[in-house]
Scaffold this active site. Sequence first.
Site, mmCIF file in Angstrom:
data_model
loop_
_atom_site.group_PDB
_atom_site.id
_atom_site.type_symbol
_atom_site.label_atom_id
_atom_site.label_comp_id
_atom_site.label_asym_id
_atom_site.label_seq_id
_atom_site.Cartn_x
_atom_site.Cartn_y
_atom_site.Cartn_z
ATOM 1 N N HIS A 268 1.044 -1.238 0.027
ATOM 2 C CA HIS A 268 -0.310 -0.197 -0.720
ATOM 3 C C HIS A 268 1.346 1.126 0.120
ATOM 4 O O HIS A 268 1.195 2.051 -1.403
ATOM 5 C CB HIS A 268 -1.363 -0.007 1.261
ATOM 6 N N HIS A 307 -2.370 -0.887 -11.708
ATOM 7 C CA HIS A 307 -3.456 -0.641 -10.280
ATOM 8 C C HIS A 307 -4.527 -1.741 -10.434
ATOM 9 O O HIS A 307 -4.948 -2.292 -11.003
ATOM 10 C CB HIS A 307 -3.502 0.627 -11.024
ATOM 11 N N ASP A 363 2.618 5.743 -7.777
ATOM 12 C CA ASP A 363 3.941 6.118 -6.851
ATOM 13 C C ASP A 363 5.018 5.573 -8.120
ATOM 14 O O ASP A 363 6.590 5.890 -7.543
ATOM 15 C CB ASP A 363 3.784 4.374 -6.214
#
Length: 442
Positions: A268, A307, A363
């Site tokens: 996460h 994702h 990210d």
Amino acid sequence: MAKNTLSITDNRTGKQYEIPIELGTINAMDLRQIRTDAEDFGLMTYDPAFTNTASCKSRITYIDGDKGILRYRGYPIEELAEKSNYLETAYLIVKGELPNRQHFETWEHNITVHTMVHENIKKFMEGFRYDAHPMGMLVGTIGAMSTFYPEAKNIFDLDSRRLQTRRLIGKVPTVAAYAYRHSRGLPYVIPDNELSYTGNFLSMLFKMAELQYKPNPVLERALDVLFILHADHEQNCSTSAVRAVGSSQVDPYSAVAAAAAALYGPLHGGANEAVIRMLVEIGDVKNVPEAIKKFKAGEGRLMGFGHRVYKNYDPRAKIIKQVADQVFEVTGKNPLIDIAVELERIALEDEYFVKRKLYPNVDFYSGIIYQAMGFPMEMFPVLFAIPRMAGWVAQWAEMVRDGEQKIARPRQIYIGEDTRRWIPMADRPEPLQREESVSHQI
Ligand code: ACO
């Protein structure tokens, strides 16, 4: 005219059922009537990791993963990142509307007066080991804050909810900065309420002997934009945690500590750290084709790509890429960016990634920016937790007010042993046999 219902035939019994469809979903409890006989418990759905189950109705964040759309309260993330600031976006997320000037100034004041923490919180934090992970310190300290504000347990009291919301948003940068200073062996810096939310955070992190810390405006704005991008993301792991834990009617500090704990996990809040490690391992642009070949062969994953929800370019990744350029103008280029850009270029043309709809996620570039700004990798999840506080408290309050919610309590499919009789210890199987038994494994 087509009916908004689902017809089901149970082939075990031949019985037919008609179930309403509302907002593109069926109510799972409507399946319970589907039984083989009076003794039967009724039909349930099996959905590990809740990949196709809506656990709530929410008005906060909208995502269309196929189209790459993210909106807070209806406002596209691109517009907020360009025109808003973090505190205004936090107001929007928490209260549902953009503030007028007077409401914004009151909100800013109300958050700013809560940036200080109780002296005992500082003492409490001093008790952590010199090398404690800042995210571990953040999780523990947010949980401990519930003992400082016992009235926070009055979760059905609107004034109390508002007060805890301001405290949490106001204090999280302070606790985060203290965690960082502690891990560096540096003295704590008290909040400077003359500075902006992010400017004050940078001051509490990096102020040394100067009388007043002056944040670089480009870095201050870049951090503010990154905070906007991370403010909420609907029912992800940590948000689901705050809702599930909060559904027991515990105080919001305890519920939010659970959310922060969820964010501590590498799947996460830790993905941008994994991106940095991957880029360092690749080492040079010329090694990128070889690395891509390995990812395609299943030897590791291209971190920062793919994702669960986005099957298109993560809209936050696009914005972050622009922020990176602005940050590098100030800090100098992070050499890892060239490797990242080349990875993206090749992957976006490669059939393997195209076919699987794997695009850069938030990210992919955020860690490179944080690193260029001087943050150690352990701070990455902390930098995520600070802005996500707005989302957590908004989602928590929405859950508390939602008359359809109850204490979260999923069902299970029991696949263990049927009834067994207790046997005396001397008659039980030898340990070797017991180790082979699946049920004995932990
Ligand atoms: N690199 C290479 N292949 C990948 C990647 C990747 N990053 N991501 C998915 N795939 C492949 C899988 O191997 C699988 O291939 P297959 O169909 O041939 O078996 C296919 O794409 C589907 O992958 P799943 O794992 O089923 O997709 P899921 O939706 O469960 O996973 C996840 C999403 C966990 C984000 C995944 O894409 C991944 O591991 N990415 C890298 C880690 C990462 O960047 N995480 C950050 C997510 S953003 C966030 O949490 C804030």
